[in-house]
Design a protein around this motif. Structure first.
Motif, mmCIF file in Angstrom:
data_model
loop_
_atom_site.group_PDB
_atom_site.id
_atom_site.type_symbol
_atom_site.label_atom_id
_atom_site.label_comp_id
_atom_site.label_asym_id
_atom_site.label_seq_id
_atom_site.Cartn_x
_atom_site.Cartn_y
_atom_site.Cartn_z
ATOM 1 N N ASP A 6 34.730 18.219 56.887
ATOM 2 C CA ASP A 6 35.373 16.908 56.939
ATOM 3 C C ASP A 6 35.898 16.501 55.569
ATOM 4 O OD1 ASP A 6 34.919 16.579 59.639
ATOM 5 O OD2 ASP A 6 32.983 15.592 59.326
ATOM 6 N N ASN A 7 35.134 16.779 54.556
ATOM 7 C CA ASN A 7 35.508 16.413 53.194
ATOM 8 C C ASN A 7 35.716 17.702 52.401
ATOM 9 O OD1 ASN A 7 36.115 14.617 51.232
ATOM 10 N ND2 ASN A 7 34.034 13.826 50.967
ATOM 11 N N ARG A 8 36.813 18.372 52.677
ATOM 12 C CA ARG A 8 37.081 19.703 52.135
ATOM 13 C C ARG A 8 37.203 19.698 50.611
ATOM 14 N NH1 ARG A 8 41.172 22.577 50.291
ATOM 15 N NH2 ARG A 8 41.523 24.714 50.905
ATOM 16 N N PRO A 9 36.424 20.544 49.945
ATOM 17 C CA PRO A 9 36.584 20.664 48.489
ATOM 18 C C PRO A 9 37.821 21.507 48.169
ATOM 19 C CG PRO A 9 34.952 22.220 49.248
ATOM 20 C CD PRO A 9 35.360 21.396 50.448
ATOM 21 N N LYS A 10 38.281 21.421 46.947
ATOM 22 C CA LYS A 10 39.373 22.284 46.504
ATOM 23 C C LYS A 10 38.818 23.696 46.324
ATOM 24 C CE LYS A 10 42.573 19.153 46.042
ATOM 25 N NZ LYS A 10 43.674 19.081 46.957
ATOM 26 N N LEU A 11 39.609 24.661 46.688
ATOM 27 C CA LEU A 11 39.226 26.068 46.554
ATOM 28 C C LEU A 11 40.090 26.694 45.470
ATOM 29 C CD1 LEU A 11 37.580 28.480 47.637
ATOM 30 C CD2 LEU A 11 39.429 28.862 49.280
ATOM 31 N N TRP A 12 39.444 27.222 44.439
ATOM 32 C CA TRP A 12 40.144 27.796 43.284
ATOM 33 C C TRP A 12 39.885 29.285 43.206
ATOM 34 C CZ3 TRP A 12 43.355 24.504 41.047
ATOM 35 C CH2 TRP A 12 43.112 23.138 41.213
ATOM 36 N N GLY A 13 40.942 30.047 43.019
ATOM 37 C CA GLY A 13 40.821 31.486 42.796
ATOM 38 C C GLY A 13 40.871 31.766 41.298
ATOM 39 N N ILE A 14 40.307 32.860 40.903
ATOM 40 C CA ILE A 14 40.307 33.263 39.498
ATOM 41 C C ILE A 14 41.252 34.454 39.349
ATOM 42 C CG2 ILE A 14 38.891 34.059 37.558
ATOM 43 C CD1 ILE A 14 38.081 31.300 38.606
ATOM 44 N N THR A 15 42.073 34.422 38.303
ATOM 45 C CA THR A 15 42.958 35.557 38.055
ATOM 46 C C THR A 15 42.344 36.406 36.939
ATOM 47 O OG1 THR A 15 44.407 34.309 36.560
ATOM 48 C CG2 THR A 15 45.004 34.337 38.907
ATOM 49 N N VAL A 16 42.930 36.417 35.775
ATOM 50 C CA VAL A 16 42.437 37.240 34.658
ATOM 51 C C VAL A 16 41.907 36.317 33.565
ATOM 52 C CG1 VAL A 16 43.077 38.929 32.904
ATOM 53 C CG2 VAL A 16 44.042 39.109 35.195
ATOM 54 N N LEU A 17 40.712 36.601 33.093
ATOM 55 C CA LEU A 17 40.096 35.771 32.059
ATOM 56 C C LEU A 17 40.970 35.675 30.810
ATOM 57 C CD1 LEU A 17 36.435 37.132 32.289
ATOM 58 C CD2 LEU A 17 37.379 35.075 33.370
ATOM 59 N N THR A 18 40.982 34.516 30.184
ATOM 60 C CA THR A 18 41.794 34.334 28.977
ATOM 61 C C THR A 18 41.242 35.114 27.792
ATOM 62 O OG1 THR A 18 40.619 32.281 28.468
ATOM 63 C CG2 THR A 18 42.714 32.092 29.649
ATOM 64 N N SER A 19 40.008 35.561 27.889
ATOM 65 C CA SER A 19 39.438 36.377 26.814
ATOM 66 C C SER A 19 39.821 37.852 26.952
ATOM 67 C CB SER A 19 37.913 36.240 26.790
ATOM 68 O OG SER A 19 37.368 36.663 28.024
ATOM 69 N N PHE A 20 40.541 38.197 28.018
ATOM 70 C CA PHE A 20 40.970 39.581 28.239
ATOM 71 C C PHE A 20 42.353 39.823 27.654
ATOM 72 C CE2 PHE A 20 38.588 41.615 32.036
ATOM 73 C CZ PHE A 20 37.374 41.167 31.551
ATOM 74 N N ASP A 21 42.500 40.991 27.043
ATOM 75 C CA ASP A 21 43.823 41.515 26.701
ATOM 76 C C ASP A 21 44.044 42.729 27.598
ATOM 77 O OD1 ASP A 21 42.230 43.520 25.536
ATOM 78 O OD2 ASP A 21 42.708 42.917 23.486
ATOM 79 N N ALA A 42 46.859 35.798 42.333
ATOM 80 C CA ALA A 42 47.319 34.467 42.745
ATOM 81 C C ALA A 42 47.858 34.512 44.175
ATOM 82 C CB ALA A 42 48.374 33.948 41.781
ATOM 83 N N ALA A 43 48.639 35.529 44.493
ATOM 84 C CA ALA A 43 49.180 35.673 45.857
ATOM 85 C C ALA A 43 48.052 35.862 46.865
ATOM 86 C CB ALA A 43 50.159 36.846 45.913
ATOM 87 N N LEU A 44 47.052 36.631 46.496
ATOM 88 C CA LEU A 44 45.899 36.844 47.368
ATOM 89 C C LEU A 44 45.162 35.523 47.599
ATOM 90 C CD1 LEU A 44 44.193 39.005 48.834
ATOM 91 C CD2 LEU A 44 42.920 39.289 46.701
ATOM 92 N N GLY A 45 45.002 34.742 46.529
ATOM 93 C CA GLY A 45 44.352 33.438 46.673
ATOM 94 C C GLY A 45 45.127 32.530 47.607
ATOM 95 N N LEU A 46 46.440 32.440 47.406
ATOM 96 C CA LEU A 46 47.275 31.580 48.249
ATOM 97 C C LEU A 46 47.201 32.026 49.708
ATOM 98 C CD1 LEU A 46 49.286 29.238 48.401
ATOM 99 C CD2 LEU A 46 51.103 30.888 47.942
ATOM 100 N N ALA A 47 47.268 33.324 49.942
ATOM 101 C CA ALA A 47 47.212 33.853 51.305
ATOM 102 C C ALA A 47 45.877 33.573 51.985
ATOM 103 C CB ALA A 47 47.482 35.365 51.294
ATOM 104 N N ASN A 48 44.843 33.336 51.176
ATOM 105 C CA ASN A 48 43.516 33.106 51.730
ATOM 106 C C ASN A 48 43.063 31.653 51.617
ATOM 107 O OD1 ASN A 48 42.201 35.750 52.689
ATOM 108 N ND2 ASN A 48 43.338 36.305 50.844
ATOM 109 N N GLY A 49 43.998 30.745 51.421
ATOM 110 C CA GLY A 49 43.675 29.327 51.486
ATOM 111 C C GLY A 49 43.312 28.648 50.185
ATOM 112 N N ALA A 50 43.494 29.313 49.054
ATOM 113 C CA ALA A 50 43.187 28.661 47.781
ATOM 114 C C ALA A 50 44.175 27.526 47.525
ATOM 115 C CB ALA A 50 43.240 29.671 46.634
ATOM 116 N N ASP A 51 43.657 26.459 46.956
ATOM 117 C CA ASP A 51 44.514 25.337 46.560
ATOM 118 C C ASP A 51 45.184 25.626 45.231
ATOM 119 O OD1 ASP A 51 43.835 23.266 48.643
ATOM 120 O OD2 ASP A 51 41.831 23.748 47.886
ATOM 121 N N GLY A 52 44.574 26.488 44.460
ATOM 122 C CA GLY A 52 45.110 26.825 43.153
ATOM 123 C C GLY A 52 44.363 27.979 42.548
#
Length: 128
Positions: A6-21, A42-52
């Motif tokens: 009922d009170n859906r939280p935002k779902l966030w996906g993680i891409t590549v850590l900023t500490s990674f080169d 990012a595309a995988l997150g969007l396809a699976n319902g991530a808000d960001g």
């Protein structure tokens, strides 16, 4: 599962850590480079319902354009211009905003400051 709440939280996906080169990413088993890996995750997150997604500000502009603003972007690795540390892909708060970040994450530049309130105020002024 989030969609059923009922009170859906935002779902966030993680891409590549900023500490990674590129080297760290390769050692972690990713073989197509940072830019492509971020786009794929990012595309995988969007396809699976991530808000960001959480991404480096260096990839923010391309993700905003690629996904037509459908993903909100959280950008860690935000550092004042003079501060250097373990973050490989960091930018200033103003640079992150200009790149399209919806939210910025500023940790150590504030909590490690002798005057955290002044450090936070300086970042706020930079963003105005």
């Amino acid at each position: 599962a989030c969609a059923e709440l009922d009170n859906r939280p935002k779902l966030w996906g993680i891409t590549v850590l900023t500490s990674f080169d590129e080297y760290n990413l390769f050692r972690a088993g990713f073989r197509c480079g940072i830019a492509k890996t971020v786009r794929n995750l990012a595309a995988l997150g969007l396809a699976n319902g991530a808000d960001g997604v959480v991404c480096s500000p260096l990839e923010a502009a391309s993700l905003k354009k690629l996904h037509d603003g459908k993903l909100k972007l959280v950008t860690p690795g935000i550092r004042p211009a003079a501060l250097g540390d373990d973050q490989k892909r960091a930018v200033t708060p103003a640079e992150a905003r200009a790149a399209g970040a919806d939210f910025i994450v500023v940790g150590r530049p504030i909590i490690a400051s002798p005057d955290p309130a002044a450090a936070a105020a300086a970042i706020t002024r930079e963003l105005k």
